[in-house]
Design a protein around this motif. Structure first.
Motif, PDB file in Angstrom:
ATOM      1  N   GLY A   1     -94.441 -13.020  18.568  1.00 12.06           N
ATOM      2  CA  GLY A   1     -95.332 -12.615  19.646  1.00 12.06           C
ATOM      3  C   GLY A   1     -95.153 -11.147  19.963  1.00 12.06           C
ATOM      4  O   GLY A   1     -94.381 -10.434  19.336  1.00 12.06           O
ATOM      5  N   LYS A   2     -95.860 -10.725  20.961  1.00  8.94           N
ATOM      6  CA  LYS A   2     -95.917  -9.311  21.306  1.00  8.94           C
ATOM      7  C   LYS A   2     -94.875  -8.949  22.365  1.00  8.94           C
ATOM      8  O   LYS A   2     -94.716  -9.646  23.357  1.00  8.94           O
ATOM      9  CB  LYS A   2     -97.306  -8.974  21.831  1.00  8.94           C
ATOM     10  CG  LYS A   2     -97.518  -7.513  22.132  1.00  8.94           C
ATOM     11  CD  LYS A   2     -98.920  -7.255  22.624  1.00  8.94           C
ATOM     12  CE  LYS A   2     -99.066  -5.789  22.977  1.00  8.94           C
ATOM     13  NZ  LYS A   2    -100.342  -5.499  23.602  1.00  8.94           N
ATOM     14  N   ALA A   3     -94.179  -7.851  22.141  1.00  9.21           N
ATOM     15  CA  ALA A   3     -93.234  -7.333  23.130  1.00  9.21           C
ATOM     16  C   ALA A   3     -94.011  -6.649  24.253  1.00  9.21           C
ATOM     17  O   ALA A   3     -95.049  -6.028  24.019  1.00  9.21           O
ATOM     18  CB  ALA A   3     -92.280  -6.340  22.479  1.00  9.21           C
ATOM     19  N   LEU A   4     -93.513  -6.790  25.460  1.00  7.79           N
ATOM     20  CA  LEU A   4     -94.096  -6.113  26.613  1.00  7.79           C
ATOM     21  C   LEU A   4     -93.158  -4.986  27.009  1.00  7.79           C
ATOM     22  O   LEU A   4     -91.945  -5.196  27.123  1.00  7.79           O
ATOM     23  CB  LEU A   4     -94.246  -7.087  27.781  1.00  7.79           C
ATOM     24  CG  LEU A   4     -95.090  -8.330  27.535  1.00  7.79           C
ATOM     25  CD1 LEU A   4     -94.953  -9.301  28.699  1.00  7.79           C
ATOM     26  CD2 LEU A   4     -96.541  -7.954  27.332  1.00  7.79           C
ATOM     27  N   THR A   5     -93.687  -3.794  27.207  1.00  8.09           N
ATOM     28  CA  THR A   5     -92.851  -2.672  27.602  1.00  8.09           C
ATOM     29  C   THR A   5     -93.518  -1.899  28.729  1.00  8.09           C
ATOM     30  O   THR A   5     -94.740  -1.925  28.877  1.00  8.09           O
ATOM     31  CB  THR A   5     -92.588  -1.697  26.429  1.00  8.09           C
ATOM     32  OG1 THR A   5     -93.831  -1.161  25.980  1.00  8.09           O
ATOM     33  CG2 THR A   5     -91.887  -2.400  25.283  1.00  8.09           C
ATOM     34  N   GLY A   6     -92.697  -1.226  29.511  1.00  9.34           N
ATOM     35  CA  GLY A   6     -93.233  -0.415  30.582  1.00  9.34           C
ATOM     36  C   GLY A   6     -92.221   0.611  31.049  1.00  9.34           C
ATOM     37  O   GLY A   6     -91.028   0.522  30.745  1.00  9.34           O
ATOM     38  N   VAL A   7     -92.712   1.592  31.771  1.00  8.34           N
ATOM     39  CA  VAL A   7     -91.873   2.628  32.364  1.00  8.34           C
ATOM     40  C   VAL A   7     -92.353   2.807  33.802  1.00  8.34           C
ATOM     41  O   VAL A   7     -93.552   2.916  34.053  1.00  8.34           O
ATOM     42  CB  VAL A   7     -91.978   3.967  31.612  1.00  8.34           C
ATOM     43  CG1 VAL A   7     -91.144   5.036  32.298  1.00  8.34           C
ATOM     44  CG2 VAL A   7     -91.566   3.807  30.163  1.00  8.34           C
ATOM     45  N   ILE A   8     -91.399   2.824  34.721  1.00  7.92           N
ATOM     46  CA  ILE A   8     -91.715   3.023  36.138  1.00  7.92           C
ATOM     47  C   ILE A   8     -91.115   4.344  36.576  1.00  7.92           C
ATOM     48  O   ILE A   8     -89.984   4.675  36.210  1.00  7.92           O
ATOM     49  CB  ILE A   8     -91.140   1.878  36.993  1.00  7.92           C
ATOM     50  CG1 ILE A   8     -91.897   0.585  36.722  1.00  7.92           C
ATOM     51  CG2 ILE A   8     -91.190   2.222  38.473  1.00  7.92           C
ATOM     52  CD1 ILE A   8     -91.372  -0.618  37.467  1.00  7.92           C
ATOM     53  N   SER A   9     -91.886   5.089  37.350  1.00  6.59           N
ATOM     54  CA  SER A   9     -91.358   6.314  37.946  1.00  6.59           C
ATOM     55  C   SER A   9     -91.873   6.426  39.378  1.00  6.59           C
ATOM     56  O   SER A   9     -92.912   5.872  39.716  1.00  6.59           O
ATOM     57  CB  SER A   9     -91.774   7.544  37.139  1.00  6.59           C
ATOM     58  OG  SER A   9     -93.164   7.725  37.191  1.00  6.59           O
TER      59      SER A   9
ATOM     60  N   GLY B   1     -89.016  -4.255  30.096  1.00  2.00           N
ATOM     61  CA  GLY B   1     -89.934  -4.989  29.239  1.00  2.00           C
ATOM     62  C   GLY B   1     -89.423  -6.369  28.922  1.00  2.00           C
ATOM     63  O   GLY B   1     -88.427  -6.831  29.475  1.00  2.00           O
ATOM     64  N   ALA B   2     -90.121  -7.031  27.997  1.00  4.16           N
ATOM     65  CA  ALA B   2     -89.751  -8.367  27.551  1.00  4.16           C
ATOM     66  C   ALA B   2     -89.896  -8.442  26.045  1.00  4.16           C
ATOM     67  O   ALA B   2     -90.890  -7.969  25.487  1.00  4.16           O
ATOM     68  CB  ALA B   2     -90.629  -9.418  28.217  1.00  4.16           C
ATOM     69  N   LEU B   3     -88.895  -9.030  25.411  1.00  3.15           N
ATOM     70  CA  LEU B   3     -88.921  -9.230  23.967  1.00  3.15           C
ATOM     71  C   LEU B   3     -89.048 -10.716  23.681  1.00  3.15           C
ATOM     72  O   LEU B   3     -88.289 -11.520  24.223  1.00  3.15           O
ATOM     73  CB  LEU B   3     -87.640  -8.697  23.324  1.00  3.15           C
ATOM     74  CG  LEU B   3     -87.378  -7.209  23.502  1.00  3.15           C
ATOM     75  CD1 LEU B   3     -86.021  -6.845  22.945  1.00  3.15           C
ATOM     76  CD2 LEU B   3     -88.471  -6.402  22.831  1.00  3.15           C
ATOM     77  N   PRO B   4     -89.992 -11.099  22.825  1.00  2.00           N
ATOM     78  CA  PRO B   4     -90.162 -12.512  22.499  1.00  2.00           C
ATOM     79  C   PRO B   4     -89.061 -12.984  21.542  1.00  2.00           C
ATOM     80  O   PRO B   4     -88.632 -12.235  20.669  1.00  2.00           O
ATOM     81  CB  PRO B   4     -91.534 -12.557  21.833  1.00  2.00           C
ATOM     82  CG  PRO B   4     -91.707 -11.195  21.248  1.00  2.00           C
ATOM     83  CD  PRO B   4     -90.981 -10.251  22.165  1.00  2.00           C
ATOM     84  N   LEU B   5     -88.608 -14.219  21.703  1.00  2.19           N
ATOM     85  CA  LEU B   5     -87.609 -14.783  20.804  1.00  2.19           C
ATOM     86  C   LEU B   5     -88.253 -15.558  19.664  1.00  2.19           C
ATOM     87  O   LEU B   5     -87.626 -15.788  18.643  1.00  2.19           O
ATOM     88  CB  LEU B   5     -86.662 -15.710  21.585  1.00  2.19           C
ATOM     89  CG  LEU B   5     -85.802 -15.026  22.630  1.00  2.19           C
ATOM     90  CD1 LEU B   5     -85.007 -16.061  23.418  1.00  2.19           C
ATOM     91  CD2 LEU B   5     -84.875 -14.012  21.987  1.00  2.19           C
ATOM     92  N   ASN B   6     -89.495 -15.977  19.837  1.00  2.00           N
ATOM     93  CA  ASN B   6     -90.171 -16.791  18.829  1.00  2.00           C
ATOM     94  C   ASN B   6     -91.404 -16.102  18.261  1.00  2.00           C
ATOM     95  O   ASN B   6     -92.399 -16.747  17.975  1.00  2.00           O
ATOM     96  CB  ASN B   6     -90.591 -18.139  19.441  1.00  2.00           C
ATOM     97  CG  ASN B   6     -89.402 -18.976  19.806  1.00  2.00           C
ATOM     98  OD1 ASN B   6     -88.379 -18.911  19.144  1.00  2.00           O
ATOM     99  ND2 ASN B   6     -89.519 -19.746  20.872  1.00  2.00           N
TER     100      ASN B   6
END
Length: 174
Positions: A70-78, A63-68
């Motif tokens: 905003g919304k965090a992006l998360t995911g799981v791959i299998s 995923g991605a976490l914003p530093l300023n």
């Protein structure tokens, strides 16, 4: 000689004085965000992308976490019932690439909006273990792994990560 030692000591002392610099951070606050509330995640790889920190880790999590803000992006791959243990991450302007440790080696291309992911490279073998990955520009990337049969494991791309090829010429260097 006594005067020379004193002069040398004074020069050394004053020449090593630290210059004071004003440091101004690019962001004013950092807030913590829970990556995944339902499970623990071991983050093993990160990369900075402007005002985001992309991460990859255990059990197929990324995923991605914003530093300023905003919304965090998360995911799981299998893949089937396998949840990759990601250890390497790299990026281009449009995508992040996630590479797991161990066999089978699975390399995924994930769009930066996390809406699409694609398996772009697979390798099997008892000793397959990729350690690191980097893009030189938006087209050319490389991943390096542990030696197999006395040959360093190297894969590369020249088309933005859509296809990857194993380099077999390195065994002549050993």
């Amino acid at each position: 000689m006594k005067y020379f030692a004193g002069l040398f000591s004074a020069m050394l002392f004053f020449s090593c004085a630290k210059e004071k610099k004003d440091y101004k951070p690019q962001f004013t606050t950092v807030t913590t965000t829970t990556l995944h509330e339902q499970q623990d995640i071991g983050v093993r790889a990160i990369t900075i992308d402007g005002d985001k920190v992309w991460y990859a880790g255990s059990m197929g999590n990324f995923g991605a976490l914003p530093l300023n803000g905003g919304k965090a992006l998360t995911g799981v791959i299998s893949k089937d019932t396998l949840y990759p243990e990601f250890r390497s991450i790299a990026q281009t302007k449009d995508a992040v690439f996630l590479l797991n440790a161990g066999t089978p080696a699975l390399l995924y291309k994930v769009t930066k909006d996390t809406k699409h992911n694609k398996l772009v490279y697979t390798e099997t073998g008892e000793k397959v273990f990729y350690d690191s990955m980097k893009f030189r520009n938006d087209d050319e990337g490389i991943a390096i792994g542990d030696p197999v049969n006395e040959c360093l494991s190297v894969i590369f791309t020249r088309d933005g990560g859509n296809t990857w090829k194993k380099c077999h010429a390195l065994n002549s260097l050993w």
